[in-house]
Design a protein around this motif. Structure first.
Motif, short mmCIF file in Angstrom:
data_model
loop_
_atom_site.label_atom_id
_atom_site.label_comp_id
_atom_site.label_asym_id
_atom_site.label_seq_id
_atom_site.Cartn_x
_atom_site.Cartn_y
_atom_site.Cartn_z
N THR A 332 0.84 -1.21 0.00
CA THR A 332 0.00 0.00 0.00
C THR A 332 0.87 1.26 0.00
O THR A 332 0.61 2.22 -0.72
CB THR A 332 -0.95 0.02 1.22
OG1 THR A 332 -1.76 -1.15 1.15
CG2 THR A 332 -1.82 1.24 1.25
N VAL A 406 -8.51 -0.16 3.37
CA VAL A 406 -7.79 -1.17 2.60
C VAL A 406 -7.19 -2.23 3.49
O VAL A 406 -6.83 -1.95 4.62
CB VAL A 406 -6.64 -0.52 1.77
CG1 VAL A 406 -5.60 0.13 2.68
CG2 VAL A 406 -5.94 -1.54 0.86
N GLY A 407 -7.06 -3.43 2.99
CA GLY A 407 -6.23 -4.43 3.65
C GLY A 407 -6.96 -5.57 4.32
O GLY A 407 -6.41 -6.64 4.47
N TRP A 433 -10.11 -3.33 -2.48
CA TRP A 433 -9.62 -4.71 -2.31
C TRP A 433 -8.50 -4.98 -3.33
O TRP A 433 -8.68 -4.71 -4.53
CB TRP A 433 -10.75 -5.71 -2.53
CG TRP A 433 -10.22 -7.11 -2.70
CD1 TRP A 433 -9.65 -7.89 -1.74
CD2 TRP A 433 -10.19 -7.88 -3.91
NE1 TRP A 433 -9.27 -9.09 -2.26
CE2 TRP A 433 -9.58 -9.11 -3.59
CE3 TRP A 433 -10.60 -7.64 -5.23
CZ2 TRP A 433 -9.38 -10.12 -4.56
CZ3 TRP A 433 -10.41 -8.64 -6.18
CH2 TRP A 433 -9.81 -9.85 -5.83
N THR A 436 -0.66 -7.60 -2.52
CA THR A 436 0.74 -7.31 -2.85
C THR A 436 1.05 -7.65 -4.30
O THR A 436 1.78 -6.95 -4.98
CB THR A 436 1.66 -8.16 -1.93
OG1 THR A 436 1.29 -7.90 -0.58
CG2 THR A 436 3.11 -7.84 -2.14
N ASP A 532 -8.66 -15.44 -2.40
CA ASP A 532 -9.66 -14.92 -1.45
C ASP A 532 -11.02 -15.54 -1.74
O ASP A 532 -11.38 -15.74 -2.90
CB ASP A 532 -9.82 -13.40 -1.60
CG ASP A 532 -8.77 -12.61 -0.82
OD1 ASP A 532 -8.39 -13.06 0.28
OD2 ASP A 532 -8.34 -11.56 -1.31
C1 WTA Z 1 -7.18 -8.81 2.17
C2 WTA Z 1 -2.92 -5.42 0.88
C3 WTA Z 1 -11.31 -7.22 2.31
C4 WTA Z 1 -7.46 -9.94 1.20
C5 WTA Z 1 -3.29 -4.35 -0.18
C6 WTA Z 1 -6.21 -9.94 0.34
C7 WTA Z 1 -9.06 -7.19 1.83
C8 WTA Z 1 -5.13 -9.59 1.31
C9 WTA Z 1 -9.17 -5.87 1.33
C10 WTA Z 1 -3.97 -8.94 0.65
C11 WTA Z 1 -10.46 -5.25 1.36
C12 WTA Z 1 -7.12 -6.53 1.12
N1 WTA Z 1 -11.49 -5.96 1.85
N2 WTA Z 1 -10.12 -7.85 2.31
N3 WTA Z 1 -10.66 -3.99 0.94
N4 WTA Z 1 -7.94 -5.50 0.89
N5 WTA Z 1 -7.76 -7.55 1.71
O1 WTA Z 1 -1.03 -8.55 0.10
O2 WTA Z 1 -7.58 -11.14 1.91
O3 WTA Z 1 -1.01 -7.27 2.29
O4 WTA Z 1 -5.96 -11.18 -0.29
O5 WTA Z 1 -2.24 -6.45 0.27
O6 WTA Z 1 -5.76 -8.69 2.23
O7 WTA Z 1 -3.05 -8.44 1.59
P1 WTA Z 1 -1.74 -7.70 1.08
#
Ligand code: WTA
Length: 704
Positions: A332, A406-407, A433, A436, A532
């Motif tokens: 992010t 986010v996240g 949503w 990485t 997911d």
């Molecule tokens: C979850 C973060 C619900 C999801 C940007 C994904 C979310 C993982 C959302 C990725 C959201 C991320 N609503 N779940 N708005 N955004 N996720 O790689 O399970 O740290 O697969 O990236 O976070 O996490 P990452």
């Protein structure tokens, strides 16, 4: 797996019931000024226009050479975007703004201590600092195009300076989140094959100056154990001229950057013109195996994608003061603190510390003082600020036009507090949503053009076409109330290029599951498997349920169960370990470890503490389990697999389901009595779980 059939639900069989939330409409004031306010934009990004629609994003950049092929699919799923184009990311984020915005703040950096002054860094100053550090990397460290350099830096301006200096040279940076342990950093150094580590002596966390340089020594030692040599450790000082660490500088290896920089004053480094497809950076993340995956992101496609999504989804205008309250050590921060906003020439706020230091009014004081107009954070931070200071926001005179979450999934109730109290009912919200691996947003509402729905991210973003498949690859229809695996039917410019050094795993993890024809060079045969679970409502909005692949999302940080388990197994007394998620009011999910000890070893508090310490050492403090349970035996299938869903059910006080197929069903009751009695004693009985949460627990561990 075979022994499990019959008890195991596939995602697609899970019927999910929740109350449909009401829409919230964007305020008229927001719509009037939005970058994307004309619905014709949906037409421009319609599927018929794919992939050429993404020219609109690429045209936001300054290219040294224009591309000839928008999307090359000749070697699926290794997609190539904007082939033939050349550009430099540092030039796009810095140099090109000098003509119009030389004296505008690129960053306003807020130190954690309120007694320290806020610092504004103009585009002009950023330009100088990036050039000088690039010269140091090139001339003192001898790094060249394509080399990797690892950073282990906290939230200080030196981090974007270091990133942009690498980008200027065509060098691939790999930032390891500052909160990760030295060991975790060392593993990533070895995996990426970098010989240079850039770190800092210390930084503030909860008012305390942390000794961070000590972790560099552990990192170098770990990398050496793995057969990788670090030649130089460059140490920025939090207070130049004053060394804050107790760890000695190793002569010939460790250097203070502020000392070295004196030799590079005013040095200008020409930005290296890079092919669009050249890697820009690696970002490590967790998955199903113990070894972290280095997601490799491209220069042209990535930069175009984060610039375009920053413009339309973050609605950044030149006069905005934008604050993404994330850590640059995560994707992010790379995309939506550094590359996207700088490419648009924005003023971005960067904050060093924790949200509620010294009190939960802090973020709102920062917003008031700096006139923040766009605020971007994670549900875990929102939950924490709501718990600690539910009535703080109205005390401060700030006005957001736009907010992001986010996240992790956000509970509708938390969303409403964010909207009504933090946003004072004046701001539009996007729930973005993505992952990485994705470079930028995948699912979100376009803020002026679609209403918001608490708890749902919205439809696919412009040019991204998600679909939900069941285990057999059949489409799970919108409005069916059934969940399944969310996939993206098409490539997009921000998608990562590969897992560094593991192209087979890249294909296997993300594309094998739903590939229709491995010989095909048509992208339509290669849906991207996101990992997911999700449900799509009749209006096309997606609700993300969480990971389906043994990743536990703790406060927005992805932790692999295998990583946690192998860290626990470094403790001599431990025979077996299993990590499960437990619902947590603030962090969304927390980790609980179940371990069994070797024969002849007596369970003790000391062993529990050793496991906790091992996890902190191998991964970092963020991964410290909420509880560690020493059990006489793990519930197992007849083939010897630990049944994580059974212990997850115990930890969460949900139904353990059918245990008759286990090899040792008797242990289940023993473990349950012991663990749940302890938890009741500690006041850790969770609130009533929602049907989705219950399903998540039931399905935990199904990826095995
Ligand atoms: C979850 C973060 C619900 C999801 C940007 C994904 C979310 C993982 C959302 C990725 C959201 C991320 N609503 N779940 N708005 N955004 N996720 O790689 O399970 O740290 O697969 O990236 O976070 O996490 P990452």
């Amino acid at each position: 797996m075979a022994a499990e059939q019959g008890t195991q639900l596939s995602e697609a069989q899970i019927a999910v019931h929740w109350r449909e939330e009401n829409y919230y409409h964007p305020p008229a004031k927001f719509i009037g000024q939005a970058n994307a306010a004309d619905p014709a934009i949906f037409e421009r990004f319609s599927e018929q226009r794919f992939p050429e629609c993404f020219k609109e994003y690429a045209d936001l950049l300054t290219w040294d050479a224009y591309w000839h092929t928008t999307l090359d699919t000749s070697n699926p799923p290794f997609w190539k975007w904007f082939v033939g184009g050349r550009l430099n990311a540092s030039y796009n984020c810095v140099d090109r703004h000098l003509a119009t915005s030389r004296n505008k703040a690129a960053f306003i950096w807020v130190p954690e201590l309120e007694t320290e002054e806020t610092k504004a860094i103009t585009y002009q100053e950023l330009y100088r600092r990036v050039n000088e550090f690039a010269a140091l990397l090139r001339d003192f460290c001898g790094v060249r195009v394509g080399d990797r350099v690892t950073f282990h830096l906290p939230m200080v301006p030196e981090l974007p300076v270091s990133m942009l200096a690498c980008a200027r040279l065509g060098v691939v940076h790999s930032e390891v989140f500052g909160g990760f342990s030295g060991v975790a950093c060392g593993e990533r150094i070895a995996d990426s094959g970098s010989h240079i580590l850039v770190t800092m002596d210390g930084y503030y966390r909860n008012g305390e100056l942390i000794d961070h340089k000590a972790r560099a020594d552990e990192a170098v030692a770990k990398a050496r154990d793995l057969g990788a040599g670090v030649d130089k450790v460059l140490v920025w000082r939090r207070h130049p001229g004053q060394y804050a660490s107790r760890s000695p500088m190793v002569p010939g290896r460790d250097f203070f950057v502020d000392d070295l920089l004196r030799d590079y004053r005013r040095t200008v480094v020409e930005p290296v013109s890079m092919p669009a497809e050249a890697p820009l950076f690696l970002m490590y993340t967790s998955g199903t195996t113990a070894r972290p995956k280095g997601c490799q992101h491209s220069t042209g496609g990535y930069l175009a994608y984060v610039t375009g999504t920053s413009k339309y989804y973050q609605d950044i205008h030149p006069e905005d003061t934008y604050w993404c309250f994330a850590d640059i050590g995560w994707i992010t921060g790379h995309s939506y603190i550094v590359y996207g906003p700088l490419s648009l020439g924005t003023t971005s706020v960067m904050y060093e510390g924790v949200p509620a230091y010294p009190d939960p009014g802090r973020p709102w004081r920062i917003a008031e003082r700096l006139g923040v107009t766009i605020f971007h954070t994670a549900p875990t931070t929102i939950r924490m600020l709501r718990k600690l200071g539910p009535d703080e926001p109205p005390k401060y005179d700030y006005h957001f036009k736009h907010m992001t979450t986010v996240g992790e999934p956000i509970e509708p109730d938390v969303w409403r507090w964010y909207h009504d109290v933090v946003g004072k009912g004046e701001a539009v919200i996007v729930d973005t949503w993505w992952q990485t691996e994705n470079g930028g947003f995948l699912g979100s509402t376009l803020p002026a053009l679609k209403p918001m729905k608490p708890g749902s991210c919205g439809p696919g973003v412009l040019g991204v076409y998600p679909v939900i498949y069941d285990e057999n690859g059949a489409v799970v229809e919108a409005g069916s109330g059934r969940a399944g695996n969310i996939c993206i039917r098409n490539p997009w410019p921000g998608i990562f290029q590969t897992i560094w050094g593991q192209p087979e795993r890249f294909v296997q993890i993300y594309y094998e599951k739903y590939c229709r024809n491995k010989q095909s060079k048509d992208w339509r045969d290669w849906p991207y498997f996101a990992g997911d679970g999700a449900v799509q409502a009749a209006d096309g909005y997606f609700r993300i349920l969480g990971r389906v692949d043994d990743v536990i999302n703790v406060a927005g940080h992805r932790l692999g169960t295998k990583e946690l388990e192998s860290a626990s197994l470094t403790v001599e007394e431990i025979a077996e370990a299993a990590a499960v998620p437990v619902m947590d009011e603030l962090r969304g999910r927390a980790v609980e470890m179940y371990v069994s000890v070797k024969p002849g070893v007596a369970p003790s508090r000391a062993i529990e503490e050793k496991v906790a310490k091992a996890i902190e050492t191998e991964i970092g403090k963020i991964a410290r389990p909420k509880n560690i349970w020493i059990v006489p035996d793990m519930p197992k299938t007849r083939s010897g697999k630990i049944m994580r869903r059974v212990i997850a059910a115990i930890s969460n006080f949900t139904d353990v389901g059918d245990t008759t197929t286990l090899a040792n069903p008797g242990v289940v009751d023993d473990i349950r009595h012991h663990v749940q009695a302890e938890k009741v004693g500690r006041g850790e009985v969770p609130r009533k779980l929602s049907p989705q949460e219950i399903e998540e627990i039931k399905a935990f561990g199904r990826a095995e």
